[in-house]
Structures are given as C-alpha cells and as structure tokens.
Motif scaffolding. Structure first.
Motif, PDB file in Angstrom:
ATOM      1  N   ILE A   1     -53.548  -0.199  47.552  1.00 29.02           N
ATOM      2  CA  ILE A   1     -53.101   0.773  46.556  1.00 29.02           C
ATOM      3  C   ILE A   1     -53.045   2.131  47.242  1.00 29.02           C
ATOM      4  CG2 ILE A   1     -53.609   1.921  44.368  1.00 29.02           C
ATOM      5  CD1 ILE A   1     -55.031  -0.612  43.464  1.00 29.02           C
ATOM      6  N   HIS A   2     -51.880   2.738  47.213  1.00 27.96           N
ATOM      7  CA  HIS A   2     -51.637   3.989  47.934  1.00 27.96           C
ATOM      8  C   HIS A   2     -51.088   5.018  46.949  1.00 27.96           C
ATOM      9  CE1 HIS A   2     -50.330   6.691  51.155  1.00 27.96           C
ATOM     10  NE2 HIS A   2     -49.150   6.743  50.584  1.00 27.96           N
ATOM     11  N   PHE A   3     -51.698   6.205  46.914  1.00 24.66           N
ATOM     12  CA  PHE A   3     -51.253   7.248  45.990  1.00 24.66           C
ATOM     13  C   PHE A   3     -50.241   8.170  46.666  1.00 24.66           C
ATOM     14  CE2 PHE A   3     -55.256   5.940  44.137  1.00 24.66           C
ATOM     15  CZ  PHE A   3     -54.951   5.892  42.793  1.00 24.66           C
ATOM     16  N   SER A   4     -49.170   8.460  45.952  1.00 28.14           N
ATOM     17  CA  SER A   4     -48.164   9.395  46.444  1.00 28.14           C
ATOM     18  C   SER A   4     -47.940  10.490  45.397  1.00 28.14           C
ATOM     19  CB  SER A   4     -46.869   8.660  46.792  1.00 28.14           C
ATOM     20  OG  SER A   4     -45.982   9.519  47.493  1.00 28.14           O
ATOM     21  N   THR A   5     -46.812  11.174  45.475  1.00 33.76           N
ATOM     22  CA  THR A   5     -46.666  12.431  44.749  1.00 33.76           C
ATOM     23  C   THR A   5     -45.269  12.635  44.184  1.00 33.76           C
ATOM     24  OG1 THR A   5     -46.747  14.853  45.048  1.00 33.76           O
ATOM     25  CG2 THR A   5     -46.119  13.554  46.943  1.00 33.76           C
ATOM     26  N   ASP A   6     -45.193  13.482  43.155  1.00 29.10           N
ATOM     27  CA  ASP A   6     -43.915  13.915  42.610  1.00 29.10           C
ATOM     28  C   ASP A   6     -43.121  14.765  43.595  1.00 29.10           C
ATOM     29  OD1 ASP A   6     -45.976  15.826  42.320  1.00 29.10           O
ATOM     30  OD2 ASP A   6     -44.882  16.896  40.765  1.00 29.10           O
TER      31      ASP A   6
ATOM     32  N   LEU B   1     -48.490   4.387  43.941  1.00 32.82           N
ATOM     33  CA  LEU B   1     -48.605   5.054  42.643  1.00 32.82           C
ATOM     34  C   LEU B   1     -48.308   6.533  42.831  1.00 32.82           C
ATOM     35  CD1 LEU B   1     -51.887   3.389  41.309  1.00 32.82           C
ATOM     36  CD2 LEU B   1     -49.519   2.661  40.918  1.00 32.82           C
ATOM     37  N   ARG B   2     -47.123   6.954  42.383  1.00 35.50           N
ATOM     38  CA  ARG B   2     -46.778   8.379  42.443  1.00 35.50           C
ATOM     39  C   ARG B   2     -47.385   9.094  41.240  1.00 35.50           C
ATOM     40  NH1 ARG B   2     -40.423   7.306  43.525  1.00 35.50           N
ATOM     41  NH2 ARG B   2     -40.465   7.052  45.813  1.00 35.50           N
TER      42      ARG B   2
ATOM     43  N   TYR C   1     -44.609   2.638  41.603  1.00 35.22           N
ATOM     44  CA  TYR C   1     -44.712   2.976  40.186  1.00 35.22           C
ATOM     45  C   TYR C   1     -45.036   4.459  40.030  1.00 35.22           C
ATOM     46  CZ  TYR C   1     -45.108  -2.058  39.310  1.00 35.22           C
ATOM     47  OH  TYR C   1     -44.868  -3.416  39.252  1.00 35.22           O
ATOM     48  N   HIS C   2     -44.594   5.019  38.916  1.00 26.49           N
ATOM     49  CA  HIS C   2     -45.001   6.372  38.532  1.00 26.49           C
ATOM     50  C   HIS C   2     -46.158   6.260  37.550  1.00 26.49           C
ATOM     51  CE1 HIS C   2     -40.690   8.003  39.471  1.00 26.49           C
ATOM     52  NE2 HIS C   2     -41.392   7.709  40.548  1.00 26.49           N
ATOM     53  N   LEU C   3     -47.233   6.991  37.853  1.00 24.04           N
ATOM     54  CA  LEU C   3     -48.415   6.960  36.995  1.00 24.04           C
ATOM     55  C   LEU C   3     -48.876   8.392  36.752  1.00 24.04           C
ATOM     56  CD1 LEU C   3     -50.412   5.263  35.427  1.00 24.04           C
ATOM     57  CD2 LEU C   3     -51.789   5.040  37.517  1.00 24.04           C
ATOM     58  N   VAL C   4     -48.401   8.960  35.649  1.00 26.49           N
ATOM     59  CA  VAL C   4     -48.741  10.312  35.236  1.00 26.49           C
ATOM     60  C   VAL C   4     -48.980  10.305  33.734  1.00 26.49           C
ATOM     61  CG1 VAL C   4     -47.439  11.497  37.053  1.00 26.49           C
ATOM     62  CG2 VAL C   4     -46.287  10.890  34.917  1.00 26.49           C
ATOM     63  N   SER C   5     -49.490  11.407  33.211  1.00 24.66           N
ATOM     64  CA  SER C   5     -49.541  11.530  31.758  1.00 24.66           C
ATOM     65  C   SER C   5     -48.111  11.693  31.241  1.00 24.66           C
ATOM     66  CB  SER C   5     -50.372  12.743  31.350  1.00 24.66           C
ATOM     67  OG  SER C   5     -49.614  13.935  31.473  1.00 24.66           O
TER      68      SER C   5
END
Length: 300
Positions: free
Chosen positions: A99-104, A148-149, A213-217
């Motif tokens: 699982i790797h976190f990325s950004t907008d 997960l962006r 995937y995009h994971l934001v509020s």
C-alpha cells in the motif's frame, strides 16, 4: 494475525497508525522510523523487509516539503520514487501487497470537475513529479499494489494546516487565507482507519482490485473555507474562552502569498472508484475535525 510493516513511523500517517492500531487487534504493526531504516540508504530496504517477514507493506513515508523540493530534487526523488521502487520490488519478490500513498499534486489543477484515477496527470513542481514517478515505479514493480492518492492531510501530529491555524488564530487579530485553491481536507486518522480495514480484503486470494484509488474526504472547500471550519470547531471544542475565537479571517488570492513551488488551483478528487470497490468512504469533516481537536486537547 496480519503482520504489517510500516515505513514512515514519525510522519502524520505513521503516527496516526500507531494511535489507531489498537482498534484493530488482528493487525500487528511494525513501525519503522529513520533509525530503523534510513530510506536514503536504498540498499538496506529489501533486507529490512525480508528480516521483518511481513504479510503486507504500508509505505507511509514521503518527502513532503513542497517548496524545499524545488531545490532538493535528489532527496525528493530518492524518498518518493527510488525508495518506493525498492519496496515494490521486495513486495513483488515476496508476493505480498504494497500500500503506497500518493498525492493530489500529481494533477495540474486545470480540471473543472473532480479528478478520476485515469485522468491525465500534470504535476506543477518537483514534489508532485517525484510522487508521480513513485507511482509509476510501484506499478511497474509490484503486481499486488494499492496506490492511494490523498490530499490536504491534517492530524494531531507534525506540521499541518489545522495546527498552524490554531496557533495563528490564538496569536493574531486578523488572518488572510488563500481562497482560490480548492481541495478536500482529509484526516490522517480517517485515512489510516480506512487503510487498516483494507488489509484483510487485499490479503484475500480472491481479491482482484489492485490498482490506483483516490481516498480523500468528500468535503470540497478552499483553504479559507477550511480555516473558518477550524475556527468554528475549535470554539466548540475548547470553549468560549479560547483566545482564537475573535480572530478575523479574510479571504485573499494565492498571488498574495507567492511560493517557490506552484500549487494546483483545483485538486478535488472523486472517490467513487474506492467506494464502489470497497463499500465505504471517509467520514464527514464535521466528525473528523472534532476528533483531531479532541486528540490534540488530550495531548496525543
């Protein structure tokens, strides 16, 4: 018991994982900070992973100094791309998920609707470009990956907009806050709770939903809007005697605060793919922001 190896123990996500991990008794988190694995030493990453024998890797580490990255390209790429590449290769060798976190910030901000995962990317600076390169490296090296962006992350930990605003509101009579950048403020606590819920799902041999995937509020606002929400939530949390309650907050355009790195004017991302795949999303800011403030007040 699921053994999860976490890189980036001292960041907002890593510290939030440590805070929330107790609520997931079937997950054992091994959290690595720089003293246990220096990501600038790329040759050590695979050995650290093998020695910990995880079932899943969570890369919560990142070089996030957006402006500093413009003059520190090598460091940004080493952490955001090269280290992620080494993790992905090790995960693929062990046939375990990453699982790797990325950004907008992989997007350029020209859209007039929420970005979807397959929309064209166009980072405006070194930080976004290094994170995009990290995404590409993970996709190329690890078949079983989740990217997960996320965006505008805040928490009780480290440096972030919520903590900065609380301090400034308590010190100043007037604040001017940018009102022409649009995004989705996202709680790190919500992010890690959603991520920990993912672990048994992605370890199921019948899971075929790996990818980006995009994971934001789903709360869309400007930094000015967010500052107003923070002030209102702080008054409710800390009481009418809180010194920041009388601070006036005025909107300004971003050209009033020139920065070394350009920010996307619009970085709202659609979470439809995530909710369709996994069946849940993140809580509303009306729940998430008070949770953050409650943890701050409790000294966490």
């Amino acid at each position: 018991m699921i053994n999860a190896l976490v890189f980036g123990a001292n960041g907002q996500l890593g510290r939030s994982l440590a805070l929330c991990g107790a609520a997931f008794p079937k997950v054992r988190l091994t959290l690595l900070d720089r003293s246990k694995c220096d990501l600038s030493d790329l040759s050590s990453i695979a050995a650290v992973i093998r020695n910990n024998d995880p079932q899943v890797i969570i890369n919560a580490a990142a070089y996030t100094a957006v402006d500093l990255a413009e003059n520190d390209r090598d460091s940004a790429y080493r952490v955001n791309c090269d280290a992620a590449d080494m993790m992905a290769r090790a995960a693929d060798d062990l046939d375990i998920p990453l699982i790797h976190f990325s950004t907008d910030y992989v997007f350029g901000g020209a859209s007039q609707r929420p970005y979807c995962e397959d929309d064209p990317v166009a980072p405006l600076g070194v930080y976004g470009a290094s994170k995009l390169a990290g995404e590409s490296a993970v996709r190329a090296a690890a078949e079983r990956h989740l990217i997960l962006r996320t965006a505008w992350v805040y928490s009780p930990f480290g440096k972030n907009f919520v903590k900065t605003m609380l301090g400034l509101m308590a010190q100043r009579d007037v604040l001017t806050i940018v009102n022409d950048q649009h995004g989705c403020p996202t709680s790190a606590i919500d992010l890690v709770n959603a991520t920990l819920r993912l672990l048994p799902v992605i370890l199921d041999p019948n899971f075929y939903g790996f990818g980006t995937y995009h994971l934001v509020s789903d709360n869309q606002m400007t930094w000015f809007d967010f500052a107003k929400r923070i002030q209102d939530a702080a008054i409710a949390q800390f009481g009418a005697n809180w010194t920041g309650k009388n601070c006036r907050i005025d909107p300004v355009n971003s050209d009033a605060f020139p920065t070394i790195a350009k920010r996307p004017a619009y970085s709202i991302m659609s979470t439809q793919k995530f909710t369709d795949t996994f069946g849940y999303g993140l809580p509303d800011i009306s729940e998430s922001l008070p949770t953050c403030l409650n943890n701050l007040e409790a000294g966490r």
